[in-house]
Design a protein around this motif. Structure first.
Motif, short mmCIF file in Angstrom:
data_model
loop_
_atom_site.label_atom_id
_atom_site.label_comp_id
_atom_site.label_asym_id
_atom_site.label_seq_id
_atom_site.Cartn_x
_atom_site.Cartn_y
_atom_site.Cartn_z
N VAL A 218 -36.68 -3.63 29.84
CA VAL A 218 -36.14 -3.19 28.23
C VAL A 218 -35.79 -1.81 28.32
O VAL A 218 -34.67 -1.28 27.47
CB VAL A 218 -37.38 -3.34 27.39
N ALA A 219 -36.46 -0.84 28.87
CA ALA A 219 -35.91 0.62 28.92
C ALA A 219 -34.56 0.88 29.52
O ALA A 219 -33.64 1.48 29.08
CB ALA A 219 -36.85 1.53 29.63
N SER A 220 -34.33 0.09 30.65
CA SER A 220 -33.09 0.47 31.45
C SER A 220 -32.07 -0.47 30.45
O SER A 220 -30.93 0.25 30.08
CB SER A 220 -33.23 -0.49 32.73
N GLY A 221 -32.23 -1.48 29.69
CA GLY A 221 -31.42 -1.99 28.59
C GLY A 221 -31.11 -1.17 27.60
O GLY A 221 -29.98 -0.94 27.11
N TYR A 222 -32.02 -0.41 27.26
CA TYR A 222 -31.59 0.45 26.04
C TYR A 222 -30.84 1.67 26.47
O TYR A 222 -29.87 1.89 25.71
CB TYR A 222 -33.13 0.89 25.49
N ARG A 223 -31.12 2.23 27.64
CA ARG A 223 -30.16 3.18 28.13
C ARG A 223 -28.63 2.71 28.20
O ARG A 223 -27.59 3.43 27.81
CB ARG A 223 -30.79 3.84 29.41
N LEU A 224 -28.66 1.62 28.94
CA LEU A 224 -27.24 0.96 28.94
C LEU A 224 -26.55 0.61 27.63
O LEU A 224 -25.55 0.88 27.73
CB LEU A 224 -27.41 -0.48 29.87
N GLY A 225 -27.20 0.22 26.69
CA GLY A 225 -26.94 -0.09 25.48
C GLY A 225 -26.28 1.04 24.64
O GLY A 225 -25.28 1.28 24.30
N SER A 245 -30.59 -10.06 32.27
CA SER A 245 -31.81 -10.67 32.02
C SER A 245 -32.08 -10.47 30.65
O SER A 245 -31.67 -9.47 29.75
CB SER A 245 -32.80 -10.01 32.75
N ASP A 246 -33.24 -11.16 30.11
CA ASP A 246 -33.77 -10.91 28.71
C ASP A 246 -34.30 -9.54 28.40
O ASP A 246 -34.22 -9.19 27.38
CB ASP A 246 -34.79 -12.30 28.38
N PRO A 247 -35.14 -9.02 29.39
CA PRO A 247 -35.88 -7.73 29.10
C PRO A 247 -34.45 -6.67 28.93
O PRO A 247 -34.55 -5.77 27.87
CB PRO A 247 -36.49 -7.34 30.17
N LEU A 248 -33.49 -6.70 29.66
CA LEU A 248 -32.25 -5.88 29.50
C LEU A 248 -31.67 -6.22 28.08
O LEU A 248 -31.40 -5.32 27.67
CB LEU A 248 -31.37 -6.15 30.57
N ILE A 269 -23.57 -11.68 22.67
CA ILE A 269 -24.52 -11.52 23.87
C ILE A 269 -24.91 -13.03 24.53
O ILE A 269 -25.41 -13.84 23.75
CB ILE A 269 -25.72 -10.76 23.68
N ILE A 270 -24.64 -13.27 25.85
CA ILE A 270 -25.28 -14.26 26.63
C ILE A 270 -26.52 -13.53 27.53
O ILE A 270 -25.80 -12.74 28.28
CB ILE A 270 -24.38 -15.14 27.20
N SER A 271 -27.64 -14.19 27.58
CA SER A 271 -28.31 -13.40 28.48
C SER A 271 -28.97 -14.45 29.66
O SER A 271 -28.71 -15.72 29.63
CB SER A 271 -29.66 -12.77 27.78
N ILE A 272 -29.95 -14.11 30.46
CA ILE A 272 -30.34 -14.78 31.43
C ILE A 272 -32.05 -14.93 31.39
O ILE A 272 -32.57 -13.67 31.35
CB ILE A 272 -30.01 -14.52 32.73
N ASN A 273 -32.74 -15.85 31.60
CA ASN A 273 -34.05 -16.16 31.73
C ASN A 273 -34.75 -16.99 30.53
O ASN A 273 -35.79 -17.64 31.07
CB ASN A 273 -34.87 -15.05 31.78
N ASP A 274 -34.66 -16.80 29.48
CA ASP A 274 -35.16 -17.59 28.42
C ASP A 274 -36.65 -17.25 28.35
O ASP A 274 -37.48 -18.18 28.14
CB ASP A 274 -34.97 -19.01 28.45
#
Length: 339
Positions: A218-225, A245-248, A269-274
């Motif tokens: 999640v933290a990495s996804g926030y930075r990328l966002g 991934s979903d956490p991202l 957005i389309i993600s992966i994992n569900d």
């Protein structure tokens, strides 16, 4: 499926001998020659070892090279661990988890690995037993069996969905592949490789819409966002993103919401994992459902088959995923998949 008597007749041994061997009788002793002949005969006749809970369980050393924080944040790995244990019990495989390879005894029947290993660790795993399997990935297909999600099919289906909905250009937000030998991330993850390859083939690749971080968190996804927001104006955003991934994706949504980027109006957005949280964020994530229980069942079956029949040829089993449509990508024609 052939009977015990048919295998016995073909192999030239008594039905009692064949039965005790194939049912893993703990008190039964047999020569290596006889064992190999019976097992080879059973294999040639397409005999499938039944799931039994009696007799001596096969001992399987299991290494989860996944950081506790990552496993806590991404329920995918916790579910996978639980499913492996449950299917192992059903198949009479006793999974013992070890903190590292050096603690694994040498009298094991098989080894199962999940996560990231450097070349030295992979070499040690190969020395333990010829019966070895990776679950979720495969760093060395020439020496390890594996059961893993079909990331190429997932990535290409996501691209096709975005194109079919008119959502081009397309971007990728993804984590990096951790290279333990060099102690760095930002190596090319398979999702990135398949994404770039497919879009280059379609002459749609644009490096401005590629955002690659470190962890799938999640933290990495926030930075990328935040990087997306800083790099691109709202008008310059791609029509849709595949997020690795979903956490991202959860972190990306947090960054987008803070900066008043509306999903899916400004970008889809389309993600992966569900994982469970995917349906509760705002907006709920359209994501590929990877069935960890099926991954585990396939892995246990493959490893047990390798142990029983002493198979040397390595196999890679790819498991498909189902796209679950939610509000982060609403432009879908197949409403039957919505939940």
């Amino acid at each position: 499926m052939p009977t015990i008597r048919e295998i016995a007749a073909k192999a030239g041994y008594s039905p009692a001998t064949v039965s005790r061997l194939l049912n893993n009788d703990p008190s039964f002793s047999i020569s290596d020659h006889a064992r190999k002949k019976i097992l080879q005969t059973a294999q040639n006749l397409n005999y499938e070892q039944p799931n039994t809970t009696h007799g001596l369980a096969y001992q399987v050393a299991t290494i989860f090279a996944v950081q506790p924080k990552q496993e806590l944040e991404d329920i995918y790995f916790s579910n996978l661990r639980q499913s492996l244990v449950e299917h192992g019990k059903q198949a009479n495989l006793k999974l013992t988890f070890y903190p590292d390879i050096d603690h694994i005894p040498h009298d094991i029947d098989g080894v199962m690995a999940v996560g990231e290993f450097d070349s030295d660790a992979l070499h040690k795993l190969r020395q333990l037993t010829p019966h070895r399997i990776f679950v979720d990935s495969n760093p060395d297909p020439h020496h390890f069996n594996s059961v893993q999600p079909n990331l190429q099919a997932i990535t290409e289906q996501a691209i096709d969905q975005l194109i079919a909905a008119g959502d081009t250009p397309i971007g990728l937000i993804n984590g990096g592949y951790w290279n333990k030998d060099q102690q760095v991330t930002h190596q090319q993850d398979p999702r990135q490789k398949y994404f770039e390859s497919r879009l280059r083939e379609l002459q749609l690749f644009d490096s401005r819409f590629l955002f690659i971080g470190g962890e799938f968190s999640v933290a990495s996804g926030y930075r990328l966002g935040q990087q997306v927001v800083q790099s691109l104006s709202k008008q310059a955003l791609p029509k849709g993103f595949l997020v690795g991934s979903d956490p991202l994706a959860v972190g990306v949504l947090q960054a987008f919401n803070e900066n008043k980027i509306t999903v899916p109006t400004d970008t889809a957005i389309i993600s992966i994992n569900d994982i469970d949280i995917a349906r509760y964020v705002s907006p709920p994530l359209t994501t590929f459902h990877i069935d960890t229980d099926d991954l585990a069942a396939q892995a246990i079956t493959t490893l047990k088959d390798t142990i029983i029949f002493d198979r040397s040829q390595k196999r890679m089993v790819l498991v498909d995923a189902k796209l679950i449509y939610r509000k982060s990508f609403p432009n879908c024609k197949n409403k039957l998949a919505t939940r």
